[in-house]
Design a protein around this motif. Structure first.
Motif, short mmCIF file in Angstrom:
data_model
loop_
_atom_site.label_atom_id
_atom_site.label_comp_id
_atom_site.label_asym_id
_atom_site.label_seq_id
_atom_site.Cartn_x
_atom_site.Cartn_y
_atom_site.Cartn_z
N ASP A 1 0.84 12.09 -7.05
CA ASP A 1 -0.06 11.58 -6.01
C ASP A 1 0.29 12.16 -4.65
OD1 ASP A 1 -1.62 9.48 -7.58
OD2 ASP A 1 0.44 8.96 -8.05
N THR B 1 -1.31 6.39 4.78
CA THR B 1 -1.51 5.54 3.61
C THR B 1 -2.28 6.33 2.56
OG1 THR B 1 -3.51 4.60 4.62
CG2 THR B 1 -1.44 3.40 4.94
N LEU B 2 -1.96 6.05 1.30
CA LEU B 2 -2.49 6.84 0.20
C LEU B 2 -3.01 5.92 -0.89
CD1 LEU B 2 0.51 9.32 0.11
CD2 LEU B 2 -1.77 9.83 0.99
N PRO B 3 -3.94 6.41 -1.72
CA PRO B 3 -4.48 5.55 -2.79
C PRO B 3 -3.49 5.36 -3.93
CG PRO B 3 -5.46 7.74 -2.87
CD PRO B 3 -4.64 7.70 -1.62
N ARG B 4 -3.60 4.23 -4.58
CA ARG B 4 -2.84 3.97 -5.81
C ARG B 4 -3.46 4.75 -6.97
NH1 ARG B 4 -0.82 -1.85 -6.81
NH2 ARG B 4 -0.16 -2.58 -4.76
N ARG B 5 -2.66 4.98 -7.99
CA ARG B 5 -3.18 5.48 -9.24
C ARG B 5 -3.37 4.30 -10.19
NH1 ARG B 5 -0.23 9.86 -10.60
NH2 ARG B 5 -0.59 9.86 -12.85
N GLN C 1 0.85 -1.18 0.00
CA GLN C 1 0.00 0.00 0.00
C GLN C 1 0.89 1.24 0.00
OE1 GLN C 1 -2.91 -0.01 3.10
NE2 GLN C 1 -3.94 1.84 2.36
N GLU D 1 2.18 2.69 -10.28
CA GLU D 1 1.04 2.88 -9.39
C GLU D 1 1.09 4.13 -8.53
OE1 GLU D 1 1.79 -1.34 -10.39
OE2 GLU D 1 3.00 0.16 -9.33
N PHE D 2 2.19 4.90 -8.60
CA PHE D 2 2.31 6.06 -7.73
C PHE D 2 3.34 7.03 -8.28
CE2 PHE D 2 2.89 8.55 -3.86
CZ PHE D 2 1.62 8.49 -3.27
N LYS E 1 -1.86 16.22 -6.21
CA LYS E 1 -3.14 15.84 -5.60
C LYS E 1 -3.15 16.18 -4.11
CE LYS E 1 -3.68 12.00 -8.83
NZ LYS E 1 -3.65 10.52 -8.96
#
Length: 363
Positions: free
Chosen positions: A265, A348-352, A73, A230-231, A300
């Motif tokens: 991100d 924790t951060l979201p994936r792209r 993650q 992904e990031f 973001k």
């Protein structure tokens, strides 16, 4: 002489490097004495109203996330000052990286004098998960620490890859740290380790370098853009405000359109060590300028670094978050857009959506 000198590159000089938007001249003794005289009269730096927030690091999460491979993650953990641990999914694997690792008690060439830590690092080098990549923005003592890079080079499981601006790789080698890659601005190194793939690009910053009076501007400085499928992470390093950040956005625009998942991100932007402005403006942003960098980049979300650990300048140790909150509100932004983390905190951060990365290395 500058061994990397290339007359076709405007920031190169025969004896070192310069900024892209106006040459920087390090302040002399007269200005330094004026600053210290004015600070004494004003009683600066002022005592903090409260101790910057510290939380116990989540060791169990950090270990488990490090072992998750491609299922990692995205997460950021604040160690203190400009030292941030980033865990990033990266294709078929994952990447654990550190920015400007400094674990020592002082940001100084000597152990008994110089700026002393006001807050202990959230994690000692020995407590970190295995680090794959270390990014060093420049060679000032609060960003490049001899004992810290040596400790990381000796970590169990093998040393990390160090990616540094031009001129720092030989310095690392002289101190027993090998396996480094030196980059010029806009150069990219393709990182491939254990199934992970990432691009690390050295980006311009408005700053300077030097570890003494005789090597000022001799080695390059900068920030980093780290792109995995992904990031996308941006680390500004140490900087004054300049158009470099709109240039950075333009440089990556083809990779960060809406269809590709948008802008960075997360970005790590300095928010401390900014007073007095007459002395610091050309080398350190204040929170208002940090917010402008966030907007220039089209990030973001952003996180403030370079505060709360070393009392380097005139503002109180806990002043940057208050000034950041005011600057953020003035631009209609919220805490979710740009905030600071407690020392030891993990976000924790979201994936792209996964995107394609280049397989070319132009280091």
């Amino acid at each position: 002489m500058n061994p990397y000198y290339d007359a076709a590159r405007p920031h190169h000089r025969p004896h070192g490097f310069q900024n892209r938007y106006g040459d920087f001249t390090p302040r002399g003794l007269r200005d330094l004495l004026r600053w210290r005289r004015e600070a004494r009269r004003a009683g600066s730096p002022h005592a903090p109203r409260e101790v910057p927030r510290v939380v116990a690091p989540d060791h169990a999460f950090l270990r488990a996330n490090a072992e998750a491979g491609a299922a990692m993650q995205p997460a950021l953990t604040s160690i203190g000052h400009s030292s941030m641990l980033a865990q990033l999914p990266a294709g078929a694997g994952s990447l654990t990286l550190l920015t400007d690792p400094v674990f020592s008690d002082r940001a100084s060439p000597l152990p008994f004098i110089g700026p002393r830590r006001m807050q202990a690092p959230a994690l000692a080098a020995a407590q970190l998960p295995h680090v794959d990549l270390v990014l060093i923005s420049h060679n000032h003592y609060d960003h490049l620490d001899t004992a810290s890079v040596r400790a990381l080079a000796a970590q169990a499981g093998g040393p990390p890859l160090f990616i540094v601006p031009l001129g720092i790789r030989p310095w690392l080698a002289r101190h027993g740290v090998r396996g480094a890659v030196g980059l010029d601005w806009w150069n990219t190194h393709l990182v491939q380790t254990g199934g992970a793939v990432a691009e690390a690009t050295l980006t311009p910053a408005q700053h300077w370098s030097g570890r003494g009076l005789r090597d000022r501007l001799a080695r390059l400085w900068g920030g980093f853009a780290v792109l995995t499928p992904e990031f996308h992470l941006f680390f500004a390093g140490d900087t004054g405000y300049s158009p470099d950040f709109t240039d950075i956005r333009s440089h990556f625009a083809a990779r960060q359109g809406a269809a590709q998942g948008g802008g960075f991100d997360a970005s790590l932007i300095p928010v401390g060590a900014y007073e007095p402005r007459w002395f610091m403006r050309k080398q350190h942003v204040d929170p208002r300028e940090a917010v402008q960098i966030h907007l220039d980049l089209g990030a973001k979300r952003s996180f403030g670094i370079h505060w709360g650990t070393f009392a380097l300048t005139d503002e109180a140790l806990d002043q940057p978050p208050r000034d950041l909150a005011a600057a953020r509100a003035a631009r209609g932004l919220g805490e979710a857009d740009f905030s600071v983390m407690a020392i030891g905190e993990t976000r924790t951060l979201p994936r792209r959506a996964a995107s394609h990365l280049s397989t070319k290395d132009n280091a």
